[in-house]
Design a protein around this motif. Structure first.
Motif, PDB file in Angstrom:
ATOM      1  N   LEU A 525     -24.750 -29.039  31.864  1.00  0.00           N
ATOM      2  CA  LEU A 525     -23.495 -29.071  32.619  1.00  0.00           C
ATOM      3  C   LEU A 525     -23.819 -29.366  34.079  1.00  0.00           C
ATOM      4  CD1 LEU A 525     -20.405 -28.610  32.850  1.00  0.00           C
ATOM      5  CD2 LEU A 525     -20.944 -26.196  33.343  1.00  0.00           C
ATOM      6  N   SER A 542     -24.520 -32.669  26.642  1.00  0.00           N
ATOM      7  CA  SER A 542     -23.841 -32.424  27.908  1.00  0.00           C
ATOM      8  C   SER A 542     -22.375 -32.072  27.713  1.00  0.00           C
ATOM      9  CB  SER A 542     -23.949 -33.654  28.823  1.00  0.00           C
ATOM     10  OG  SER A 542     -25.302 -33.843  29.207  1.00  0.00           O
ATOM     11  N   PHE A 543     -21.860 -31.266  28.669  1.00  0.00           N
ATOM     12  CA  PHE A 543     -20.485 -30.787  28.609  1.00  0.00           C
ATOM     13  C   PHE A 543     -19.811 -31.002  29.956  1.00  0.00           C
ATOM     14  CE2 PHE A 543     -23.076 -28.629  25.536  1.00  0.00           C
ATOM     15  CZ  PHE A 543     -22.306 -28.671  24.385  1.00  0.00           C
ATOM     16  N   LYS A 544     -18.490 -30.872  29.970  1.00  0.00           N
ATOM     17  CA  LYS A 544     -17.723 -31.157  31.178  1.00  0.00           C
ATOM     18  C   LYS A 544     -17.130 -29.914  31.824  1.00  0.00           C
ATOM     19  CE  LYS A 544     -16.491 -35.871  29.795  1.00  0.00           C
ATOM     20  NZ  LYS A 544     -15.373 -36.829  29.518  1.00  0.00           N
ATOM     21  N   GLU A 548     -16.413 -25.161  27.731  1.00  0.00           N
ATOM     22  CA  GLU A 548     -17.048 -25.900  26.637  1.00  0.00           C
ATOM     23  C   GLU A 548     -18.501 -25.464  26.464  1.00  0.00           C
ATOM     24  OE1 GLU A 548     -16.802 -30.030  27.492  1.00  0.00           O
ATOM     25  OE2 GLU A 548     -14.681 -30.209  26.975  1.00  0.00           O
ATOM     26  N   LEU A 549     -19.192 -25.292  27.587  1.00  0.00           N
ATOM     27  CA  LEU A 549     -20.594 -24.887  27.539  1.00  0.00           C
ATOM     28  C   LEU A 549     -20.739 -23.514  26.894  1.00  0.00           C
ATOM     29  CD1 LEU A 549     -23.588 -25.317  28.431  1.00  0.00           C
ATOM     30  CD2 LEU A 549     -22.977 -24.125  30.553  1.00  0.00           C
ATOM     31  N   ARG A 552     -20.192 -23.579  23.045  1.00  0.00           N
ATOM     32  CA  ARG A 552     -21.324 -24.163  22.311  1.00  0.00           C
ATOM     33  C   ARG A 552     -22.535 -23.245  22.360  1.00  0.00           C
ATOM     34  NH1 ARG A 552     -23.989 -25.851  18.631  1.00  0.00           N
ATOM     35  NH2 ARG A 552     -25.037 -27.891  18.583  1.00  0.00           N
TER      36      ARG A 552
END
Length: 615
Positions: A525, A542-544, A548-549, A552
């Motif tokens: 991230l 990768s995350f936004k 979200e991070l 996961r």
């Protein structure tokens, strides 16, 4: 009195302004908060050797030194200097105030005229370097004292005979470091930084200091806890000992003396500790040591140290699968891959507070272990792991890369071993530095696992090196090859798998090896304003957003927990912080943003420690 105070304040302000004119961070990369407020008059002022403490007669030599970059073949001390460099920060770093690369065809020179404030008299003067990368020649008052090779281990020179009358003494140091063009251990440094490879680190990167010691003095100690025997095994190296000298060791719990033993110089002793409280991450109990050299009943040298009583062993659980036991209890090891890099100091934390910060946050996040990844830290880092309560897996810094085949498939071991053929010079460099690292770190109880090789990077004679490591220190677990290229030796079988959790087949390998997941995760991230560069940053996935991070991350940890009853004994998540273009840290590179809160992480991790093993 008020006038005196006013003069002192003005003088202090003048000195501070003078230093600010001579030094400022180089470049435009992000800085940590500690780097932003760094006091250039007192960089890393702490006593640097917590396992052998003599605080009465020492002097910190960190600060502004002169520097010059010359041709590699120049052997004479330069007559002119390019400017100032802030020691102990590597020349490539922002905090050095220089920010220049050197390379294999050039040499880096340092010079410092010090005012020696120690009482030397009939004593010896010992000049210490915490670490210098990689080869260095020391000159004192224009005369060559000696050479050291090794970028990750402390070293010292007795400079007594090189001192001149008076306080003023001149110290010069020539450094040569080929980085990725040489066979020496270098860890993650590379001449062309990209991906998982980072900026070179050349020259002094740990504290420089000098101490005055008696002509007979304690050089090193080695202590090993023996929980089953309720004792501490102790040895000491003493310089200048005479016939009949004795070594006396006293153990203290706070102010209460709990044990004492003595022996002749050069002999080992066993210190009884009959009712010891055992060290663990939940209860990091430390005991103090007082060590004396006696001559005809008189103390000729004395030093302080500390120890802990703990043991790490390998034995099968009820299903016959090998596990790691801490003090005869199964403890699942879970921690981050910790690179130990800083955006402003590179290998060097901007301050001791910063050095400690990463360990405190790791503990607050609910980890009980750190894998110190192909780097060795300053001694105080290990002291903090000891006192805070963090298990440490210590990697050997890799070097002489290329020519290996990384033979590993997720969930199983394939093919056969592919050892690199290294030159005799390359082998000798590795062996010498690995022994030096193991020796200097031996006394830290937090270290429970040695890792000689990682992902086949420079891996050679795996079985021989692993068996040597086990013999050198039988009190710890040895993870011979983290990530693959297994020689089926040592205590562990350790695979790497990104991003999801996996493990070696317990039915095939569980009877003979502790099964571990040495790297996984790598969830990325990038946080705007806190990255090494504006674009082209990456993670394994990768995350936004933080949401979200976190979602996961919960998934990968839940999957990890399912493997523990099946035979998994440890997991290492990549990683503690972002590093340069890698944005897969739980914190940003500048440590200013924590991507998942400490409390959330601790709650997520609890399921790992609650997992049951056996029938």
């Amino acid at each position: 009195m008020k006038k005196t105070i006013a003069i002192a304040v003005v003088l202090a302000a003048t000195l501070s302004e003078s230093f600010s004119q001579q030094w400022k961070p180089a470049g435009e990369k992000i800085l940590t908060s500690w780097g932003e407020k760094l006091d250039a008059t007192r960089p890393h002022p702490e006593y640097p050797r917590p396992q052998l403490v003599r605080k009465n007669n020492w002097q910190n030599l960190n600060g502004l030194w002169k520097y010059a970059i010359t041709a590699k073949d120049q052997k004479e001390i330069p007559n002119t200097w390019e400017g100032n460099i802030l020691v102990p920060f590597a020349v490539e770093s922002a905090l050095s105030g220089v920010g220049k690369e050197v390379g294999k065809d050039k040499a880096l020179w340092y010079n410092n005229e010090i005012s020696l404030d120690l009482k030397v008299d009939k004593n010896n003067a010992i000049l210490h370097f915490g670490a210098v990368d990689w080869q260095c020649d020391l000159y004192v008052n224009g005369k060559l004292v000696g050479r050291h090779e090794g970028g990750f281990n402390p070293f010292s020179f007795d400079v007594t005979s090189f001192l001149k009358k008076g306080k003023k003494q001149n110290i010069a140091l020539r450094v040569w470091d080929p980085t990725s063009d040489g066979p020496q251990p270098r860890g993650k440094q590379i001449n062309n930084p990209h991906g998982i490879w980072y900026t070179p680190v050349t020259g002094i990167w740990q504290t420089v200091w000098i101490e005055s010691v008696p002509r007979t003095y304690i050089v090193t100690t080695r202590h090993t806890p023996d929980v089953d025997a309720k004792a501490l095994h102790f040895e000491a190296q003493v310089e200048g000992a005479q016939q009949g000298d004795q070594i006396v060791v006293e153990a203290y719990d706070g102010t209460a003396k709990i044990a004492e033993a003595n022996t002749s110089i050069g002999s080992a002793l066993k210190l009884a500790v009959p009712q010891a409280k055992l060290w663990s991450p939940d209860s990091p109990k430390l005991y103090d040591l007082n060590i004396k050299v006696l001559r005809k009943g008189k103390v000729v040298d004395e030093a302080k140290s500390y120890f802990a009583m703990r043991k790490i062993t390998m034995k099968p659980d009820e299903m016959g699968i090998q596990r790691m036991y801490l003090n005869d209890k199964f403890v699942f090891h879970y921690g981050p891959l910790d690179q130990g890099w800083w955006p402003d100091g590179l290998h060097t934390a901007p301050s001791d507070e910063a050095l400690k910060f990463d360990i405190i946050k790791t503990k607050e996040m609910g980890f009980n272990m750190i894998r110190k990844h192909i780097k060795v830290e300053p001694a105080n880092w290990y002291r903090y792991c000891d006192s805070i309560g963090i298990l440490v897996w210590q990697d050997m810094p890799s070097g002489d890369l290329g020519g290996n085949v990384w033979d590993m498939q997720p969930g199983k071991i394939s093919g056969g071993l592919h050892d690199k053929v290294r030159s005799p010079e390359s082998e000798a460099i590795y062996r010498k530095e690995w022994k030096a690292i193991m020796d200097v770190l031996h006394n830290y109880p937090s270290i429970v696992v040695w890792v000689p090789f990682n992902e086949a990077w420079g891996q050679f004679k795996t079985k021989e090196i692993t068996e040597w490591t086990m013999k050198q220190d039988p009190s710890r677990i040895v993870n011979s090859a983290s990530g693959g290229n297994f020689a089926y030796t040592g205590h562990m079988l350790d695979i790497h798998n990104y991003p999801d959790a996996a493990m070696p087949d317990p039915q095939i390998f569980g009877k003979d090896y502790i099964l571990t997941l040495g790297e996984f995760g790598g969830l990325g991230l990038p946080v705007d304003g806190h990255t090494w560069q504006q674009k082209d940053n990456w993670g394994y996935q990768s995350f936004k957003s933080k949401e979200e991070l976190k979602k996961r991350y919960e998934e990968v940890v839940a999957n990890l927990a399912k493997l523990i009853p099946l035979g998994l004994s440890a997991g290492v998540y990549t990683q503690t912080t972002d590093v340069e273009v890698e944005t897969n840290g739980l914190m940003t590179y500048d440590r200013k943003v924590i991507k998942i809160s400490e409390s959330d992480l601790k709650n997520i991790h609890q399921k790992l420690y609650d997992a049951k093993i056996g029938k």
